[in-house]
Design a protein around this motif. Structure first.
Motif, PDB file in Angstrom:
ATOM      1  N   VAL A  30      -9.371  36.645 -95.760  1.00 46.32           N
ATOM      2  CA  VAL A  30      -8.666  35.378 -95.987  1.00 46.32           C
ATOM      3  C   VAL A  30      -8.080  34.852 -94.676  1.00 46.32           C
ATOM      4  CG1 VAL A  30      -6.700  34.311 -97.167  1.00 46.32           C
ATOM      5  CG2 VAL A  30      -8.225  35.853 -98.411  1.00 46.32           C
ATOM      6  N   ASN A  89     -10.891  33.093 -93.288  1.00 47.19           N
ATOM      7  CA  ASN A  89     -11.343  31.963 -94.102  1.00 47.19           C
ATOM      8  C   ASN A  89     -10.326  31.707 -95.201  1.00 47.19           C
ATOM      9  OD1 ASN A  89     -12.713  30.013 -95.555  1.00 47.19           O
ATOM     10  ND2 ASN A  89     -14.149  31.461 -96.485  1.00 47.19           N
ATOM     11  N   PRO A  90      -9.250  30.950 -94.907  1.00 49.73           N
ATOM     12  CA  PRO A  90      -8.183  30.744 -95.883  1.00 49.73           C
ATOM     13  C   PRO A  90      -8.649  30.146 -97.204  1.00 49.73           C
ATOM     14  CG  PRO A  90      -7.465  30.064 -93.705  1.00 49.73           C
ATOM     15  CD  PRO A  90      -8.932  30.347 -93.598  1.00 49.73           C
ATOM     16  N   ALA A  91      -9.724  29.384 -97.203  1.00 48.17           N
ATOM     17  CA  ALA A  91     -10.221  28.769 -98.436  1.00 48.17           C
ATOM     18  C   ALA A  91     -10.684  29.810 -99.452  1.00 48.17           C
ATOM     19  CB  ALA A  91     -11.365  27.811 -98.118  1.00 48.17           C
ATOM     20  N   LEU A 138      -9.108  32.270-100.601  1.00 50.94           N
ATOM     21  CA  LEU A 138      -8.044  32.593-101.550  1.00 50.94           C
ATOM     22  C   LEU A 138      -8.059  31.666-102.755  1.00 50.94           C
ATOM     23  CD1 LEU A 138      -5.616  34.421-102.109  1.00 50.94           C
ATOM     24  CD2 LEU A 138      -4.204  32.843-100.792  1.00 50.94           C
ATOM     25  N   ASP A 139      -8.488  30.429-102.571  1.00 52.54           N
ATOM     26  CA  ASP A 139      -8.502  29.467-103.666  1.00 52.54           C
ATOM     27  C   ASP A 139      -9.468  29.851-104.776  1.00 52.54           C
ATOM     28  OD1 ASP A 139      -6.672  27.931-102.234  1.00 52.54           O
ATOM     29  OD2 ASP A 139      -8.244  26.710-101.293  1.00 52.54           O
ATOM     30  N   SER A 140     -10.442  30.685-104.469  1.00 52.12           N
ATOM     31  CA  SER A 140     -11.443  31.065-105.464  1.00 52.12           C
ATOM     32  C   SER A 140     -10.956  32.154-106.412  1.00 52.12           C
ATOM     33  CB  SER A 140     -12.723  31.527-104.767  1.00 52.12           C
ATOM     34  OG  SER A 140     -12.462  32.623-103.910  1.00 52.12           O
ATOM     35  N   ALA A 160      -8.319  32.282-108.503  1.00 51.59           N
ATOM     36  CA  ALA A 160      -7.847  31.838-109.815  1.00 51.59           C
ATOM     37  C   ALA A 160      -8.986  31.677-110.814  1.00 51.59           C
ATOM     38  CB  ALA A 160      -7.075  30.531-109.685  1.00 51.59           C
ATOM     39  N   HIS A 172      -2.898  34.256-109.017  1.00 49.16           N
ATOM     40  CA  HIS A 172      -3.052  33.095-108.137  1.00 49.16           C
ATOM     41  C   HIS A 172      -1.734  32.622-107.540  1.00 49.16           C
ATOM     42  CE1 HIS A 172      -2.003  31.234-112.025  1.00 49.16           C
ATOM     43  NE2 HIS A 172      -1.496  30.251-111.305  1.00 49.16           N
ATOM     44  N   HIS A 173      -0.611  33.220-107.931  1.00 51.24           N
ATOM     45  CA  HIS A 173       0.683  32.783-107.407  1.00 51.24           C
ATOM     46  C   HIS A 173       0.885  33.257-105.966  1.00 51.24           C
ATOM     47  CE1 HIS A 173       2.332  32.553-111.778  1.00 51.24           C
ATOM     48  NE2 HIS A 173       1.876  31.383-111.376  1.00 51.24           N
ATOM     49  N   VAL A 174       1.357  32.370-105.114  1.00 50.63           N
ATOM     50  CA  VAL A 174       1.673  32.743-103.735  1.00 50.63           C
ATOM     51  C   VAL A 174       3.118  32.395-103.373  1.00 50.63           C
ATOM     52  CG1 VAL A 174      -0.709  32.590-102.921  1.00 50.63           C
ATOM     53  CG2 VAL A 174       0.750  30.550-102.850  1.00 50.63           C
TER      54      VAL A 174
END
Length: 274
Positions: free
Chosen positions: A74, A77-79, A81-83, A85, A249-251
């Protein structure tokens, strides 16, 4: 509940990564082997990256359809993490939790993995490379300390005590300076509030009945999914600061764990309200 992935196999993978990539580099890192990420207390080492590569490859062998979410993946590639959820099945990994300690030569670090199925954490494992043992939980099956000799011990959180006698860990580094001053002042109400700078060992100690509470502000999934499930399976009450359940998915939103809801409410009101 039985995890969609064999958690014992995951536990063995974490041990392999530790033996091959983490322990040989412990106290053997060169100047170029440690790098800063976001700030001076946020580090990555060659061991973090090598261990994650090994774990990712082994997870692909036992669960080729699982989404792999690793801390260092992550970071690159920070994006990714969006996957998490929307994933049907995912494995979330922290190759070295407590990198600051590891890089400083302090033997307080761990390797963590959680299995997430359709938005729910269903299994978690925290491996201690120095002690060569695991704390493992599958949802609905309790939390267990599993030793290298095959013996197992069921874990249970300690009963609640009065506010002034509570001992726990609190991570205050992500509060604003103003709110940090408030919370740190409030922490004088409890007996001891400390930080290991290693969530892996904080969760292990809490689930084993050695702390009364844990508090975290920043909720990256590799830091907290495995530990929260293990703590809950050991009997803990866990929720975000607003009382809502903590989900993969909570950050943000904070996270507070206590032996029971009454103790959680007291801590939230008397110590962690800002």
């Amino acid at each position: 509940m039985t995890s969609a992935i064999d958690i014992a196999a995951v536990a063995n993978i974490l041990q392999e990564a530790a033996f091959k990539e983490i322990l040989p580099k412990f106290r053997n890192l060169g100047a170029g082997d440690v790098r800063m990420k976001s700030e001076a207390i946020d580090l990555v080492t060659e061991a973090d990256e090598a261990a994650e590569r090994l774990i990712k490859a082994r997870i692909a062998e036992i669960a080729p359809d699982a989404l792999f979410i690793g801390e260092e993946s992550v970071a690159a590639n920070p994006a990714l993490l969006d996957s998490l959820a929307g994933a049907d099945l995912a494995v979330v990994v922290d190759p070295i939790d407590g990198t600051f300690n590891y890089a400083a030569g302090m033997p307080l670090f761990g390797v963590m993995a959680a299995v997430v199925s359709k938005g729910e954490t269903v299994a978690g494992v925290i491996y201690d490379p120095m002690g060569n043992d695991w704390v493992i939980a599958e949802k609905g099956s309790g939390a267990w300390l599993c030793k290298a000799d095959g013996s197992q011990e069921r874990l249970a959180t300690v009963p609640s005590v009065s506010l002034e006698s509570l001992v726990g860990c609190a991570s205050t580094g992500f509060y604003s300076p103003k709110n940090r001053r408030i919370v740190m002042g409030n922490m004088a109400k409890v007996r001891i509030a400390t930080s290991y700078r290693c969530a892996a060992h904080e969760y292990r100690a809490f689930a084993g009945g050695h702390f009364h509470f844990l508090m975290y502000q920043k909720l990256m999934p590799w830091d907290h999914l495995a530990g929260t499930l293990i703590a809950q399976e050991a009997g803990a009450y866990a929720a975000r600061f607003d009382g809502s359940p903590y989900l993969p998915h909570h950050v943000d939103g904070g996270l507070l764990l206590a032996p029971d809801k009454d103790c959680w409410e007291i801590l939230r009101r008397e110590v962690f309200t800002v």
